[in-house]
Motif scaffolding. Structure first.
Motif, PDB file in Angstrom:
ATOM      1  N   LEU A   1       0.860  -1.189   0.000  1.00 11.43           N
ATOM      2  CA  LEU A   1       0.000   0.000   0.000  1.00 11.43           C
ATOM      3  C   LEU A   1       0.891   1.233   0.000  1.00 11.43           C
ATOM      4  CD1 LEU A   1      -2.483  -1.139   2.822  1.00 11.43           C
ATOM      5  CD2 LEU A   1      -2.760  -1.449   0.344  1.00 11.43           C
ATOM      6  N   ASP A   2       0.993   1.886  -1.147  1.00 14.34           N
ATOM      7  CA  ASP A   2       1.849   3.074  -1.290  1.00 14.34           C
ATOM      8  C   ASP A   2       1.024   4.196  -1.923  1.00 14.34           C
ATOM      9  OD1 ASP A   2       3.967   4.806  -1.375  1.00 14.34           O
ATOM     10  OD2 ASP A   2       4.982   3.824  -3.055  1.00 14.34           O
ATOM     11  N   PRO A   3       0.060   4.740  -1.169  1.00 17.35           N
ATOM     12  CA  PRO A   3      -0.875   5.711  -1.740  1.00 17.35           C
ATOM     13  C   PRO A   3      -0.283   7.110  -1.843  1.00 17.35           C
ATOM     14  CG  PRO A   3      -1.323   5.450   0.585  1.00 17.35           C
ATOM     15  CD  PRO A   3      -0.213   4.474   0.254  1.00 17.35           C
ATOM     16  N   PRO A   4      -0.934   7.985  -2.602  1.00 17.62           N
ATOM     17  CA  PRO A   4      -0.553   9.402  -2.561  1.00 17.62           C
ATOM     18  C   PRO A   4      -0.848   9.961  -1.168  1.00 17.62           C
ATOM     19  CG  PRO A   4      -2.606   9.117  -3.763  1.00 17.62           C
ATOM     20  CD  PRO A   4      -2.071   7.744  -3.503  1.00 17.62           C
ATOM     21  N   ALA A   5      -0.359  11.143  -0.898  1.00 19.16           N
ATOM     22  CA  ALA A   5      -0.536  11.733   0.436  1.00 19.16           C
ATOM     23  C   ALA A   5      -2.011  11.966   0.740  1.00 19.16           C
ATOM     24  CB  ALA A   5       0.229  13.047   0.519  1.00 19.16           C
ATOM     25  N   PHE A   6      -2.485  11.403   1.845  1.00 21.46           N
ATOM     26  CA  PHE A   6      -3.855  11.643   2.315  1.00 21.46           C
ATOM     27  C   PHE A   6      -3.923  12.867   3.227  1.00 21.46           C
ATOM     28  CE2 PHE A   6      -4.857   6.808   2.025  1.00 21.46           C
ATOM     29  CZ  PHE A   6      -5.184   6.943   0.687  1.00 21.46           C
ATOM     30  N   VAL A   7      -2.758  13.326   3.724  1.00 24.13           N
ATOM     31  CA  VAL A   7      -2.722  14.466   4.642  1.00 24.13           C
ATOM     32  C   VAL A   7      -1.776  15.510   4.056  1.00 24.13           C
ATOM     33  CG1 VAL A   7      -2.430  15.214   7.035  1.00 24.13           C
ATOM     34  CG2 VAL A   7      -3.024  12.828   6.549  1.00 24.13           C
ATOM     35  N   LYS A   8      -2.271  16.300   3.124  1.00 26.89           N
ATOM     36  CA  LYS A   8      -1.422  17.286   2.459  1.00 26.89           C
ATOM     37  C   LYS A   8      -1.235  18.541   3.302  1.00 26.89           C
ATOM     38  CE  LYS A   8      -2.307  15.745  -2.248  1.00 26.89           C
ATOM     39  NZ  LYS A   8      -2.770  16.106  -3.607  1.00 26.89           N
ATOM     40  N   ARG A   9      -2.213  18.803   4.184  1.00 26.98           N
ATOM     41  CA  ARG A   9      -2.128  19.957   5.073  1.00 26.98           C
ATOM     42  C   ARG A   9      -2.459  19.503   6.484  1.00 26.98           C
ATOM     43  NH1 ARG A   9      -6.527  23.189   1.784  1.00 26.98           N
ATOM     44  NH2 ARG A   9      -7.360  21.068   1.992  1.00 26.98           N
ATOM     45  N   LYS A  10      -1.994  20.252   7.451  1.00 26.40           N
ATOM     46  CA  LYS A  10      -2.192  19.867   8.848  1.00 26.40           C
ATOM     47  C   LYS A  10      -3.674  19.703   9.176  1.00 26.40           C
ATOM     48  CE  LYS A  10      -0.166  20.938  13.344  1.00 26.40           C
ATOM     49  NZ  LYS A  10       0.688  21.891  14.090  1.00 26.40           N
ATOM     50  N   LYS A  11      -4.506  20.551   8.576  1.00 22.61           N
ATOM     51  CA  LYS A  11      -5.933  20.496   8.882  1.00 22.61           C
ATOM     52  C   LYS A  11      -6.600  19.245   8.305  1.00 22.61           C
ATOM     53  CE  LYS A  11      -7.567  23.324   4.980  1.00 22.61           C
ATOM     54  NZ  LYS A  11      -8.327  24.531   4.612  1.00 22.61           N
ATOM     55  N   ASP A  12      -5.901  18.531   7.405  1.00 23.66           N
ATOM     56  CA  ASP A  12      -6.446  17.309   6.822  1.00 23.66           C
ATOM     57  C   ASP A  12      -6.155  16.076   7.672  1.00 23.66           C
ATOM     58  OD1 ASP A  12      -7.231  18.819   4.593  1.00 23.66           O
ATOM     59  OD2 ASP A  12      -5.336  18.446   3.546  1.00 23.66           O
ATOM     60  N   PHE A  13      -5.497  16.261   8.821  1.00 15.18           N
ATOM     61  CA  PHE A  13      -4.979  15.106   9.561  1.00 15.18           C
ATOM     62  C   PHE A  13      -6.079  14.131   9.978  1.00 15.18           C
ATOM     63  CE2 PHE A  13      -4.016  13.121  13.690  1.00 15.18           C
ATOM     64  CZ  PHE A  13      -2.965  12.301  13.296  1.00 15.18           C
ATOM     65  N   SER A  14      -7.156  14.625  10.575  1.00 17.53           N
ATOM     66  CA  SER A  14      -8.195  13.725  11.093  1.00 17.53           C
ATOM     67  C   SER A  14      -8.810  12.884   9.981  1.00 17.53           C
ATOM     68  CB  SER A  14      -9.279  14.532  11.809  1.00 17.53           C
ATOM     69  OG  SER A  14      -8.749  15.164  12.955  1.00 17.53           O
ATOM     70  N   GLU A  15      -9.149  13.536   8.886  1.00 15.47           N
ATOM     71  CA  GLU A  15      -9.745  12.815   7.763  1.00 15.47           C
ATOM     72  C   GLU A  15      -8.737  11.858   7.128  1.00 15.47           C
ATOM     73  OE1 GLU A  15     -11.871  13.910   3.465  1.00 15.47           O
ATOM     74  OE2 GLU A  15     -11.618  15.453   5.007  1.00 15.47           O
ATOM     75  N   GLY A  16      -7.497  12.316   6.990  1.00 14.06           N
ATOM     76  CA  GLY A  16      -6.473  11.474   6.388  1.00 14.06           C
ATOM     77  C   GLY A  16      -6.142  10.264   7.239  1.00 14.06           C
ATOM     78  N   ARG A  17      -6.137  10.448   8.547  1.00 11.64           N
ATOM     79  CA  ARG A  17      -5.854   9.330   9.449  1.00 11.64           C
ATOM     80  C   ARG A  17      -6.894   8.221   9.280  1.00 11.64           C
ATOM     81  NH1 ARG A  17      -4.240  10.298  15.704  1.00 11.64           N
ATOM     82  NH2 ARG A  17      -3.608   8.172  16.211  1.00 11.64           N
ATOM     83  N   ILE A  18      -8.139   8.610   9.108  1.00 11.00           N
ATOM     84  CA  ILE A  18      -9.204   7.629   8.878  1.00 11.00           C
ATOM     85  C   ILE A  18      -8.964   6.887   7.569  1.00 11.00           C
ATOM     86  CG2 ILE A  18     -11.672   7.377   8.404  1.00 11.00           C
ATOM     87  CD1 ILE A  18     -12.118   9.778  10.320  1.00 11.00           C
ATOM     88  N   ALA A  19      -8.528   7.622   6.546  1.00  7.86           N
ATOM     89  CA  ALA A  19      -8.284   7.009   5.238  1.00  7.86           C
ATOM     90  C   ALA A  19      -7.153   5.990   5.322  1.00  7.86           C
ATOM     91  CB  ALA A  19      -7.959   8.084   4.212  1.00  7.86           C
ATOM     92  N   TYR A  20      -6.072   6.328   6.049  1.00  2.00           N
ATOM     93  CA  TYR A  20      -4.969   5.374   6.197  1.00  2.00           C
ATOM     94  C   TYR A  20      -5.440   4.121   6.956  1.00  2.00           C
ATOM     95  CZ  TYR A  20      -1.369   8.553   4.424  1.00  2.00           C
ATOM     96  OH  TYR A  20      -0.603   9.363   3.630  1.00  2.00           O
ATOM     97  N   ARG A  21      -6.230   4.319   7.999  1.00  4.35           N
ATOM     98  CA  ARG A  21      -6.713   3.158   8.750  1.00  4.35           C
ATOM     99  C   ARG A  21      -7.588   2.275   7.865  1.00  4.35           C
ATOM    100  NH1 ARG A  21     -10.843   2.583  13.977  1.00  4.35           N
ATOM    101  NH2 ARG A  21     -11.357   0.449  13.447  1.00  4.35           N
ATOM    102  N   ARG A  22      -8.478   2.910   7.113  1.00  2.00           N
ATOM    103  CA  ARG A  22      -9.380   2.150   6.247  1.00  2.00           C
ATOM    104  C   ARG A  22      -8.609   1.380   5.170  1.00  2.00           C
ATOM    105  NH1 ARG A  22     -12.878   4.771   1.851  1.00  2.00           N
ATOM    106  NH2 ARG A  22     -14.178   3.065   1.091  1.00  2.00           N
ATOM    107  N   LEU A  23      -7.617   2.035   4.578  1.00  2.00           N
ATOM    108  CA  LEU A  23      -6.829   1.378   3.535  1.00  2.00           C
ATOM    109  C   LEU A  23      -6.076   0.183   4.101  1.00  2.00           C
ATOM    110  CD1 LEU A  23      -5.909   1.644   0.521  1.00  2.00           C
ATOM    111  CD2 LEU A  23      -3.905   2.873   1.391  1.00  2.00           C
TER     112      LEU A  23
END
Length: 401
Positions: A302-324
């Motif tokens: 699993l080598d996805p593009p960045a899910f957390v491009k900005r600090k404010k994206d952290f919560s949503e991106g963290r969920i995406a990494y867990r789901r993936l």
């Protein structure tokens, strides 16, 4: 330095020089003494002398009054002007490291701040160099950079791949074109004996992800004789390398038709058509389909593009990494290997590992971390600049609880 005295001064407020003296290269707009050196007096990309509050020079850099990071330090002290001579020197220093590390000329030659050239990236594909300037200062110095590259490396072509979205923060236009020489044949990168054709003008980033090269090198002990899934494959880097290392079957997945077509060309180029296939699909959709079809793989990458491009994206991106990671584990064979990565600077290593652990516990699985991954040595980490340490990953063994 005769030229330096002609550069305009940029004064810092009292005490704001500490971070620069500790090794950092950035000046933020709220650190500038705007009464003595108003930012409005500078045009984007102007070269300046950066001075502390007492007037002691810290070095030579460049300014963008429109950016939060309003200045970057390029040369400490006043011994060097920002000219071709300085770039030749810094390129030679960067080149000496890469030549020590790599037997072939395929690597990141300049990694911005870590190589003392903030705002500049240079990737080497044999005799083709692909560059990116992400700041107004480096954009203004493109001619000097080009001259230095030609002197040091004598390339057949220098491509400027200046279409990164980050350029908008410096109010720079996006474009990709040939700045020197010509491209008379497809650009090819060779890694681990496998050849990959790269689109250095229309492809992602500079055309190839050199930062994962050392991590792909570490796969051999896990993939021989195994069935491998390479998710977010791009040009098939992980998948084709796995096949060359003896994987019995490899499936490469990418959402881009352009990328899938390129993977198929690379499969044919390396004679791996009997073991490797490429599928055009969204990563999450394909993992769901494979789970529903009860497919199982011995190794999932699993080598996805960045899910957390900005600090404010952290919560949503963290969920995406867990789901993936959870979906990747669901199609792993018993006692399988999960290779999971994040190129998001704002996703800390501990948070990525936590997302892996949460996914495992939700599925009642047990994870053993076998290896921790980071960017390759051609992307050296600057110990004074945390932002240069961005790539993290883990090779994990996943077992029933």
């Amino acid at each position: 330095m005769s030229d330096a005295v002609e550069y305009s001064p940029l004064y810092l407020k009292r005490g704001e020089e500490a971070r620069l003296r500790a090794g950092h290269l950035w000046v933020f707009s709220n650190e500038v003494d705007v009464k003595r050196s108003p930012l409005t007096a500078f045009a984007p990309g102007d070269i300046c002398i950066i001075l502390d509050h007492a007037g002691k020079p810290l070095g030579v850099g460049y300014v963008n009054p429109n950016s939060l990071i309003c200045a970057r330090l390029v040369a400490r002290g006043l011994d060097h002007a920002l000219d071709r001579s300085l770039f030749v020197h810094k390129l030679n220093v960067a080149l000496s490291l890469r030549q020590r590390l790599y037997a072939e000329p395929f690597y990141r030659l300049v990694f911005g701040e870590s190589d003392g050239l903030p705002g500049l990236t240079l990737d080497r594909f044999g005799d083709v160099i692909v560059g990116q300037t992400t700041t107004a200062g480096m954009e203004r110095l493109k001619d000097e950079i080009t001259e230095a590259v030609v002197k040091v490396l004598k390339p057949s072509a220098l491509v400027w791949k200046n279409d990164a979205g980050i350029r908008s923060m410096e109010q720079l236009p996006e474009y990709a074109d040939i700045g020197y020489g010509s491209l008379d044949a497809p650009v090819v990168v060779r890694e681990g004996g496998v050849e990959f054709e790269c689109d250095v003008i229309g492809g992602q980033k500079t055309g190839w992800f050199y930062d994962q090269q050392a991590n792909r090198d570490r796969m051999a002990r896990y993939v021989a004789g195994k069935r491998v899934l390479d998710v977010c494959s791009y040009l098939g880097g992980w998948g084709l390398r796995a096949a060359a290392m003896g994987a019995s079957e490899v499936v490469c997945v990418d959402v881009s038709q352009h990328a899938v077509d390129a993977i198929r060309r690379n499969i044919e180029r390396n004679g791996l058509g009997d073991r490797v296939t490429a599928v055009k699909a969204d990563a999450f959709d394909e993992l769901k389909r494979l789970r529903e079809q009860r497919e199982r793989f011995d190794v999932v990458v699993l080598d996805p593009p960045a899910f957390v491009k900005r600090k404010k994206d952290f919560s949503e991106g963290r969920i995406a990494y867990r789901r993936l990671n959870e979906m990747g584990m669901q199609i792993l064979a018993r006692d399988g290997i999960l290779v999971t990565c994040s190129c998001s600077y704002h996703m800390p290593r501990a948070a990525l590992l936590d997302s892996v652990q949460q996914a495992a516990r939700h599925l009642d699985r047990h994870v053993q971390v076998l290896e921790q991954l980071q960017q390759g040595a051609d992307h050296p980490v600057h110990p004074g600049i945390a932002e240069t340490d961005y790539l993290k990953g883990f090779i994990c063994r996943v077992l029933p609880a």
